[in-house]
Scaffold this motif. Structure first.
Motif, PDB file in Angstrom:
ATOM      1  N   PHE A 189       0.773  -1.288  -0.008  1.00 20.73           N
ATOM      2  CA  PHE A 189      -0.079  -0.091   0.066  1.00 20.73           C
ATOM      3  C   PHE A 189       0.827   1.482  -0.059  1.00 20.73           C
ATOM      4  CE2 PHE A 189      -2.765  -3.289   1.596  1.00 20.73           C
ATOM      5  CZ  PHE A 189      -3.853  -3.219   1.068  1.00 20.73           C
ATOM      6  N   ILE A 190       1.891   1.085   0.702  1.00 17.67           N
ATOM      7  CA  ILE A 190       2.938   2.327   0.553  1.00 17.67           C
ATOM      8  C   ILE A 190       3.526   2.438  -0.952  1.00 17.67           C
ATOM      9  CG2 ILE A 190       5.297   3.098   1.170  1.00 17.67           C
ATOM     10  CD1 ILE A 190       4.677   1.601   3.968  1.00 17.67           C
ATOM     11  N   ILE A 191       3.669   1.259  -1.567  1.00 19.15           N
ATOM     12  CA  ILE A 191       4.173   1.224  -2.807  1.00 19.15           C
ATOM     13  C   ILE A 191       3.033   2.067  -3.972  1.00 19.15           C
ATOM     14  CG2 ILE A 191       4.960  -0.140  -4.874  1.00 19.15           C
ATOM     15  CD1 ILE A 191       6.421  -2.083  -3.011  1.00 19.15           C
ATOM     16  N   TYR A 192       1.799   1.502  -3.725  1.00 23.07           N
ATOM     17  CA  TYR A 192       0.884   2.130  -4.266  1.00 23.07           C
ATOM     18  C   TYR A 192       0.643   3.831  -4.269  1.00 23.07           C
ATOM     19  CZ  TYR A 192      -0.933  -2.759  -4.160  1.00 23.07           C
ATOM     20  OH  TYR A 192      -1.005  -4.050  -4.371  1.00 23.07           O
ATOM     21  N   ALA A 193       0.911   3.913  -3.035  1.00 23.87           N
ATOM     22  CA  ALA A 193       0.823   5.687  -2.905  1.00 23.87           C
ATOM     23  C   ALA A 193       1.958   6.392  -3.758  1.00 23.87           C
ATOM     24  CB  ALA A 193       1.139   5.805  -1.162  1.00 23.87           C
ATOM     25  N   GLY A 194       3.119   5.772  -3.737  1.00 20.39           N
ATOM     26  CA  GLY A 194       4.252   6.077  -4.675  1.00 20.39           C
ATOM     27  C   GLY A 194       3.834   6.091  -6.099  1.00 20.39           C
ATOM     28  N   LEU A 195       3.331   5.091  -6.760  1.00 19.14           N
ATOM     29  CA  LEU A 195       3.060   4.787  -7.925  1.00 19.14           C
ATOM     30  C   LEU A 195       2.146   5.625  -8.600  1.00 19.14           C
ATOM     31  CD1 LEU A 195       3.839   1.166  -8.276  1.00 19.14           C
ATOM     32  CD2 LEU A 195       5.359   2.822  -9.066  1.00 19.14           C
ATOM     33  N   ASN A 237       5.253  12.352  16.363  1.00 17.28           N
ATOM     34  CA  ASN A 237       3.994  12.988  17.249  1.00 17.28           C
ATOM     35  C   ASN A 237       3.002  13.747  16.302  1.00 17.28           C
ATOM     36  OD1 ASN A 237       5.162  11.360  19.600  1.00 17.28           O
ATOM     37  ND2 ASN A 237       6.236  13.431  20.464  1.00 17.28           N
ATOM     38  N   ARG A 238       3.485  14.018  15.396  1.00 14.45           N
ATOM     39  CA  ARG A 238       2.536  14.923  14.769  1.00 14.45           C
ATOM     40  C   ARG A 238       1.652  14.539  13.925  1.00 14.45           C
ATOM     41  NH1 ARG A 238       7.643  14.693  11.971  1.00 14.45           N
ATOM     42  NH2 ARG A 238       7.278  13.195  10.039  1.00 14.45           N
ATOM     43  N   LEU A 239       1.550  12.827  13.962  1.00 14.62           N
ATOM     44  CA  LEU A 239       0.530  12.126  13.509  1.00 14.62           C
ATOM     45  C   LEU A 239      -0.782  12.276  14.473  1.00 14.62           C
ATOM     46  CD1 LEU A 239       2.237   8.648  12.548  1.00 14.62           C
ATOM     47  CD2 LEU A 239       1.589  10.545  11.112  1.00 14.62           C
ATOM     48  N   ILE A 268     -11.697   2.730   1.519  1.00 15.83           N
ATOM     49  CA  ILE A 268     -11.962   4.129   1.781  1.00 15.83           C
ATOM     50  C   ILE A 268     -10.986   4.701   2.720  1.00 15.83           C
ATOM     51  CG2 ILE A 268     -13.753   5.954   2.502  1.00 15.83           C
ATOM     52  CD1 ILE A 268     -14.050   4.951  -0.358  1.00 15.83           C
ATOM     53  N   LEU A 269     -11.069   3.928   4.132  1.00 20.57           N
ATOM     54  CA  LEU A 269     -10.059   4.100   5.077  1.00 20.57           C
ATOM     55  C   LEU A 269      -8.617   4.240   4.727  1.00 20.57           C
ATOM     56  CD1 LEU A 269     -11.798   2.718   8.090  1.00 20.57           C
ATOM     57  CD2 LEU A 269     -11.357   5.227   7.816  1.00 20.57           C
ATOM     58  N   GLN A 270      -8.261   3.167   3.728  1.00 17.38           N
ATOM     59  CA  GLN A 270      -6.646   3.202   3.601  1.00 17.38           C
ATOM     60  C   GLN A 270      -6.534   4.512   2.754  1.00 17.38           C
ATOM     61  OE1 GLN A 270      -4.613   0.022   4.132  1.00 17.38           O
ATOM     62  NE2 GLN A 270      -3.464   2.026   4.039  1.00 17.38           N
ATOM     63  N   ILE A 271      -7.294   4.716   1.719  1.00 15.65           N
ATOM     64  CA  ILE A 271      -7.033   6.009   1.083  1.00 15.65           C
ATOM     65  C   ILE A 271      -6.981   7.141   1.897  1.00 15.65           C
ATOM     66  CG2 ILE A 271      -7.899   7.330  -0.789  1.00 15.65           C
ATOM     67  CD1 ILE A 271      -6.527   5.070  -1.972  1.00 15.65           C
ATOM     68  N   SER A 272      -7.677   7.316   2.816  1.00 17.25           N
ATOM     69  CA  SER A 272      -8.192   8.368   3.555  1.00 17.25           C
ATOM     70  C   SER A 272      -6.885   8.543   4.295  1.00 17.25           C
ATOM     71  CB  SER A 272      -9.311   8.148   4.592  1.00 17.25           C
ATOM     72  OG  SER A 272      -9.619   9.331   5.368  1.00 17.25           O
ATOM     73  N   VAL A 273      -6.336   7.610   5.041  1.00 17.69           N
ATOM     74  CA  VAL A 273      -5.089   7.733   5.725  1.00 17.69           C
ATOM     75  C   VAL A 273      -3.978   8.337   4.963  1.00 17.69           C
ATOM     76  CG1 VAL A 273      -3.251   6.212   6.741  1.00 17.69           C
ATOM     77  CG2 VAL A 273      -5.430   5.722   7.375  1.00 17.69           C
ATOM     78  N   GLN A 274      -3.712   7.745   3.745  1.00 17.83           N
ATOM     79  CA  GLN A 274      -2.642   8.462   2.838  1.00 17.83           C
ATOM     80  C   GLN A 274      -2.985   9.852   2.564  1.00 17.83           C
ATOM     81  OE1 GLN A 274      -2.444   5.231  -0.159  1.00 17.83           O
ATOM     82  NE2 GLN A 274      -1.196   4.144   1.300  1.00 17.83           N
ATOM     83  N   GLN A 275      -4.402  10.203   2.336  1.00 14.34           N
ATOM     84  CA  GLN A 275      -4.735  11.435   2.040  1.00 14.34           C
ATOM     85  C   GLN A 275      -4.713  12.458   2.994  1.00 14.34           C
ATOM     86  OE1 GLN A 275      -8.705  11.669   0.429  1.00 14.34           O
ATOM     87  NE2 GLN A 275      -8.300  13.566  -0.843  1.00 14.34           N
ATOM     88  N   GLU A 307       0.701  14.038   5.914  1.00 12.20           N
ATOM     89  CA  GLU A 307       1.568  14.788   5.341  1.00 12.20           C
ATOM     90  C   GLU A 307       2.099  13.775   4.072  1.00 12.20           C
ATOM     91  OE1 GLU A 307       3.992  17.297   7.555  1.00 12.20           O
ATOM     92  OE2 GLU A 307       2.609  17.621   9.062  1.00 12.20           O
ATOM     93  N   LYS A 308       2.668  14.297   3.029  1.00 17.51           N
ATOM     94  CA  LYS A 308       3.308  13.547   2.179  1.00 17.51           C
ATOM     95  C   LYS A 308       4.482  12.815   2.658  1.00 17.51           C
ATOM     96  CE  LYS A 308       5.175  13.507  -2.533  1.00 17.51           C
ATOM     97  NZ  LYS A 308       5.566  14.407  -3.887  1.00 17.51           N
ATOM     98  N   ARG A 309       5.508  13.306   3.660  1.00 20.74           N
ATOM     99  CA  ARG A 309       6.296  12.647   4.191  1.00 20.74           C
ATOM    100  C   ARG A 309       5.983  11.450   4.941  1.00 20.74           C
ATOM    101  NH1 ARG A 309       8.406  17.024   8.759  1.00 20.74           N
ATOM    102  NH2 ARG A 309       6.271  17.540   9.523  1.00 20.74           N
ATOM    103  N   ASP A 310       4.752  11.781   5.746  1.00 22.09           N
ATOM    104  CA  ASP A 310       4.339  10.737   6.667  1.00 22.09           C
ATOM    105  C   ASP A 310       3.348   9.540   6.067  1.00 22.09           C
ATOM    106  OD1 ASP A 310       5.307  12.109   8.644  1.00 22.09           O
ATOM    107  OD2 ASP A 310       3.740  13.084   8.967  1.00 22.09           O
ATOM    108  N   ILE A 311       3.158   9.333   4.698  1.00 25.71           N
ATOM    109  CA  ILE A 311       2.429   8.440   4.066  1.00 25.71           C
ATOM    110  C   ILE A 311       2.897   7.024   4.492  1.00 25.71           C
ATOM    111  CG2 ILE A 311       1.708   7.425   1.884  1.00 25.71           C
ATOM    112  CD1 ILE A 311       1.131  10.169   0.689  1.00 25.71           C
ATOM    113  N   PRO A 312       4.204   6.786   4.371  1.00 24.59           N
ATOM    114  CA  PRO A 312       4.840   5.346   4.502  1.00 24.59           C
ATOM    115  C   PRO A 312       4.229   5.017   6.171  1.00 24.59           C
ATOM    116  CG  PRO A 312       6.198   6.552   3.216  1.00 24.59           C
ATOM    117  CD  PRO A 312       5.322   7.728   3.699  1.00 24.59           C
TER     118      PRO A 312
END
Length: 383
Positions: free
Chosen positions: A13-19, A149-151, A267-274, A277-282
């Motif tokens: 799922f981290i790879i999908y976010a990058g691709l 902690n910013r999460l 929906i929740l998986q996409i929502s977490v990545q959305q 912050e971009k640096r925190d997606i993984p």
């Protein structure tokens, strides 16, 4: 196994976010990934049930060895990734060690509920919570913290985490205890017990495809609310069911469970990545998975306590006619036939009491998730 599963369940799922930066495209790809899991989830219970009925449960594990080897070779041959130069100056080893110790201590405490003294279980849980507080302080000063902690200062992301935890804490009850219901109460084989999971696996794919298409019009929280309602229907059916519920009704409940899972997960998986912050997606993707596992583990222990209490109470009230060993045999189609037929109605009633209570607790969790979801929607609407 946990180390391997943790990587396999999060890294794709981290790879999908990058691709795929396009969210709709990413949602579609995640739907395909979920479909592959659903296909395996259909085949697995059938083969697993047949193996248990025909050979022994050990072969359920042996069969995974050649599959794992094929998977390793496939990744080595087909997956090519450009080498990246790490910009991290100092790894957060202290944070990693504290996190591992705290979580292991917490999980041991949870797993020992009802098998160890209350003081020991309480001590382990308190120690784990203290270590988590220490981890929070350590991560504030870490150069590249393992869990920033910013999460937790990101409101929408925290909402995603809470919904993930509540829904998955309830969901695990269906996977674990409905096959037991089919085998112990209906007297079906392990193969048919596995079949109870098939409708959910098939409809899971439908929910995975429909969810991303519905989200633009309904919004993510309403879409997740529909998934939660599907869960509630599923567990509501089982909470209202009697001992002799027909198998086809269980299969319908499984279909609603699968639709709720497919609708909510994507929906929740996409929502977490959305929301991250971009640096925190993984790390946000990985942390969401960790929360799901912790929720499932915690609630599995709670469900186990509920079932054990019901069984022990039933054994005590039977005045020696029924034993725990006999109740264990009841959920095994190979040994259930050896049990005294005159005691079967009483034994089924005892087991039903535990399974029924588990369905009720899961239903309460889902109701909390739905109310929380509606509350967030009202709050967002006011803004």
């Amino acid at each position: 196994m946990g180390i391997g599963a943790g990587g396999m369940n999060t890294i794709p799922f981290i790879i999908y976010a990058g691709l795929y930066t396009n969210l709709r495209k990413r949602a579609k790809v995640i739907g395909y990934a979920t479909a592959s899991f659903s296909a395996a989830a259909i085949i697995g219970p059938l083969i697993g049930g047949w193996i248990v009925d025909t050979f022994s449960w050990h072969w359920v594990f042996y069969i995974n060895v050649p599959i794992a080897l094929i998977s390793i070779l496939s990744v080595q041959i087909f997956f090519k990734e450009p080498k990246k130069i790490s910009t991290v100056e100092k790894n957060d080893y202290l944070g990693a060690v504290i996190m591992i110790i705290s979580l292991v201590t917490l999980l041991i405490g949870i797993q020992m509920i009802e098998t160890a003294s209350l003081s020991l279980v309480s001590s382990l849980i308190v120690i784990s919570l203290i270590l988590l507080i220490v981890l929070f302080k350590v991560e504030e000063k870490a150069a590249d913290s393992i869990i920033p902690n910013r999460l937790f200062r990101n409101g929408p992301l925290v909402v995603d985490f809470v919904l993930f935890s509540l829904l998955w804490g309830a969901f695990v009850a269906f996977n674990i205890y409905i096959p037991m219901w089919a085998q112990g109460l209906l007297g079906l084989s392990a193969l048919i017990g596995g079949v109870t999971q098939i409708p959910g696996s098939i409809i899971n794919f439908l929910g995975s495809v429909v969810g991303p298409a519905m989200q633009p019009g309904l919004g993510k929280y309403r879409t997740i609310a529909l998934g939660t309602l599907a869960f509630i229907i599923s567990f509501g059916i089982m909470a209202l069911a009697g001992i002799s519920i027909p198998l086809w009704i269980i299969l319908i409940a499984g279909a609603f469970e699968g639709f709720g899972l497919g609708l909510s997960f994507n929906i929740l998986q996409i929502s977490v990545q959305q929301d991250a912050e971009k640096r925190d997606i993984p790390i946000a993707t990985s942390f969401a998975y960790l929360l799901r596992i912790l929720s499932q583990t915690f609630m599995s222990s709670i469900y186990g306590v509920i079932l054990n209490n019901a069984l022990n109470k039933g054994v005590a009230e039977s005045h020696g006619e029924v034993t725990i060993e006999a109740l264990n045999k009841l959920s095994d189609s190979q040994s259930a036939g050896d049990l005294p037929k005159n005691l079967l109605p009483l034994m089924k009633q005892i087991m039903y009491g535990g399974l029924h209570n588990i369905m009720l607790v899961a239903l309460v969790l889902l109701a909390i998730a739905l109310v929380f979801n509606i509350g967030i929607q009202l709050k967002v609407k006011k803004k």
